[in-house]
Motif scaffolding. Sequence first.
Motif, PDB file in Angstrom:
ATOM      1  N   PHE A 139      26.574  91.819 -52.036  1.00 58.58           N
ATOM      2  CA  PHE A 139      27.774  92.766 -52.505  1.00 58.58           C
ATOM      3  C   PHE A 139      26.976  94.274 -52.254  1.00 58.58           C
ATOM      4  O   PHE A 139      26.972  94.781 -52.567  1.00 58.58           O
ATOM      5  N   HIS A 185      30.311  93.283 -62.594  1.00 53.39           N
ATOM      6  CA  HIS A 185      29.001  92.866 -61.885  1.00 53.39           C
ATOM      7  C   HIS A 185      27.824  92.730 -62.331  1.00 53.39           C
ATOM      8  O   HIS A 185      26.992  91.709 -62.762  1.00 53.39           O
ATOM      9  N   LEU A 210      24.743  85.617 -66.470  1.00 56.71           N
ATOM     10  CA  LEU A 210      23.984  84.571 -65.428  1.00 56.71           C
ATOM     11  C   LEU A 210      22.549  84.367 -66.143  1.00 56.71           C
ATOM     12  O   LEU A 210      21.693  83.466 -66.486  1.00 56.71           O
ATOM     13  N   ILE A 226      25.925  88.476 -55.864  1.00 55.67           N
ATOM     14  CA  ILE A 226      25.562  89.930 -56.260  1.00 55.67           C
ATOM     15  C   ILE A 226      24.588  90.118 -55.530  1.00 55.67           C
ATOM     16  O   ILE A 226      24.900  91.154 -54.867  1.00 55.67           O
ATOM     17  N   LYS A 255      28.814  90.248 -65.377  1.00 57.62           N
ATOM     18  CA  LYS A 255      28.555  88.840 -64.481  1.00 57.62           C
ATOM     19  C   LYS A 255      26.445  88.531 -64.087  1.00 57.62           C
ATOM     20  O   LYS A 255      26.592  87.224 -64.855  1.00 57.62           O
ATOM     21  N   VAL A 256      26.322  89.430 -64.069  1.00 60.54           N
ATOM     22  CA  VAL A 256      24.665  89.230 -63.868  1.00 60.54           C
ATOM     23  C   VAL A 256      23.904  88.567 -65.241  1.00 60.54           C
ATOM     24  O   VAL A 256      23.032  87.876 -65.315  1.00 60.54           O
TER      25      VAL A 256
END
Lengths: 526, 145
Positions: free
Chosen positions: B32, A350, A357, B29, A353-354
Motif C-alpha cells: 500500500f 493502516h 501487528l 501495508i 493495523k501496523v
Amino acid sequence: MKSLPKKNEYNPDYDLFKLKLGLSSTPSNQKKGSTDNLDMIENTFIIKEKEGLLENIFNFLPVPLIITRKKNAEIILISAGVETILQINKSEIIGKKINDIIVDNQEYKQFLLQLNIHGKVQNSEIAIRNFHGNNILCLVSIETIMANEESLLIHSFNNISEIKILENAIQNSEDNLRTVFENTDVGYILFNQFQNIVSYNKPASIFAIKEFNKEIHIGTNFSTYFPEIMREYLSNIITPVLNGETTSFERYILHKGEHHWYYVKFSPVFNKDQVVAGFIMSMENITDRKKNEIELNNSLSLVTEQNKRLLNFSYIVSHNLRSHASNMSSILNFLEKEKSENEKAGLLIHLKKVSNLLNETLYNLNEVVSIQKNLQTTLEKLNLSNYIDQAIAILDKEIKSKNVTVHNNVPSDIFINYNPAYMESILLNFLSNSIQYSSPERLPIINFTILTKNNTINLLISDNGKGIDMNKYHDKIFGMYKTFHGNKDARGIGLFITKNQIDAMGGRIEVTSEVNVGTTFKITFI
Amino acid sequence: MDRGELNHFNKKKQMKETEKICIIDDDEIYIFLIKKSLSAMGINNEVISFINGSDALEALIQLKTNNEELPGIILLDINMPIMDGWEFLTEFRKVNIDTYKKIPIYIVSSSIANEDFEKSKTFPEILDYLSKPVELETLVSILNF
C-alpha cells in the motif's frame, strides 16, 4: 729356570718350601750315605723344585688363590691376584689366619662344613676385607689338597663386587620398571610375533577378567581372548602392527548395559635387527574421560542449538520489528504531508493495523522469551492420556465442524513429568494443526499413539491431512512465521512456539510428512 | 537503505510508462505504501503485487505465455510464506523469462542480516539489495524515469 742344586748343597728356596709345607729339612727315613736315601732326597728335592716353580707361578698369577692349612687356617701361600684384591703385600699376610680377611666367619664355617660333606665348595658368595677395611664380595671355591699328609685348603676367589653393583643396579632398574609396570592404570600385554602372550601386568589381568571373564595365561594366543565374531576385525588391526605400524583407537565394550570405554594401542616391538619381534597391546580405561567428553559434546550441542535459536530469534526480532517500524515511519511521513482528511483517515486505519501487528509480534516474542526464561519451571507428573482427552474436548467444536475422527490410543497408565501449561499448549497446537490442515478429499483421522523405545516415551500424532512438502520445507517447519499451506489465517507461530516448549523441556520433535497423504509429528519426552 | 554494492548487470534502462512494476511481498501495508509513494511522485505505472513467490511466478509465466508485456522491474521481498524470495529467484531462472526480457530485480527486505546480503550476491539477476524502509529518492532512482 733354576738349576738343580747339588746334594747337601744349601738351598734357601728349598728350605723355605720345606718350612712352608711343614716338611722337616731332613726326612725321617733318610739315612746318610744310603743310595736309596739319596734318591729319595733327590726326588723330594725335585718335588720341592716343582713347588718352587709353583710358588713362582703364584707370584705372577692374577687369579686370587690362597692356600691355608686346614688344621689352623694359617695362610701359607697367596697368588699375586690376592695382593691386588686385598691391596696388601704378601709378607703382610703370610702366616695370618684366613679368618682375618673373612668378614663373616660364621658363613665361612658353614663352607667348611659343606667342604667336609661334599669335598668342595663352589662359587659361594663371601665377603673379604681388604687392607683399607673395605669389603669385597667374591665367589669363593674351596678344595682340599693333601701335601705331606697335611690337609691344605686352596681358596680361589673371584671378585664379583663390580658385577654385583651392576647386577644390583639392573635389579633396581628392573624393580623400578616393574613397579611402574604394575602400578600404572594402563594394562600392558606383550606378545611375540606369533601373537602369543609373553608378559602382562596386573591392570591387563584385571581388564581380561572384568571385560571377558578370562584369566590371562602366558603362552596363550591373542585371538583366544576375543569372541569369534571379532577375530577378523582384530586380524585387520594386528597385520599392520606386525608390519611395523602403530595403531590406536577408542572403543567401548558393552558390559551389563554399560559402556566401558578403552583407549587401545598396538605398538610393534623391534629386535636389534629392526625386525618386528612382537607387539605391545596397551589398554587404558577412559570411561570417565569419555563420559565427560560425551557430556561436554552434549552441552556443546545444546549451547550450539541454543545459540542458533538465539540468533534466529534476534534475526526474527530484528526483521519483524524493523518491518513494522519502517511501515509506521512511512505512514507517519505521509500523514504529516497529507492534507485530505479522507486520506488521513485511510492512513490512520493502516497505522492501527501496523500497531496491532506490532503488538502481536511483541506478544509472540514475549511468549518465546518466557519459554526460555521458565526453564526451571516446576514439573508435574501428568497423565498423558487425560491431557490428550482435554485437548480433544477443547477443540470439540472444530473437530465436529470438520467431521474429524480423533483416536486417543495412549494407555491410561502413561505418566510424564512435564510442565502442565506446556503439555496443554503442545497438544492443542498439534491437534489444531492437524484439524486445520485436514484434506477435503477424505474424512480426517487423527491418531495419538505411544512408541516406547529404550525406556524413552515417544508420542506420535498422525493425520491423513494435506501433508507438507518435506523437500521444500524440512528446515523451515519449526521456523517462526513460516507457513506452508497458503492459509491466510496461518500465523506461522504455533509450531515455532511448540518446538521451543519441547526443546525447553529437554525433549525432541521430529516430523515426517507427504503431500496429500498426511503428517506425523513425533515428540520424544526425556 | 540502499546498500549500493550490487551492480551485477549495471544496465539500467529507462523504464517506460507502460511497463508494470511488480512487487512481491507478503506485507500488504508495505505494498500500500509503495503504491502511495509512486502516486505521490506522479508515477502512474501499473503495480502488480503478490504475497508470495509462487503466485508471482505463476503470473509471470502466464504473461509470457499470453505474450503480454512483462514487468519493467521486480521489487522482491525475501521472507515470505509458501515460496520465499530465494526460491522465487531459483524458479524464475528455470522458466527462462529472462530470455524474453531482462527484468531488473531489486531485493527490498527488512532483513539487515549479512547472510542475506551475501546470498543476494550469488544471484546475478539481482541489481541491488535495499533495506526497508526505502526512501522515495531511492525508489525514483531505481525506477530511473
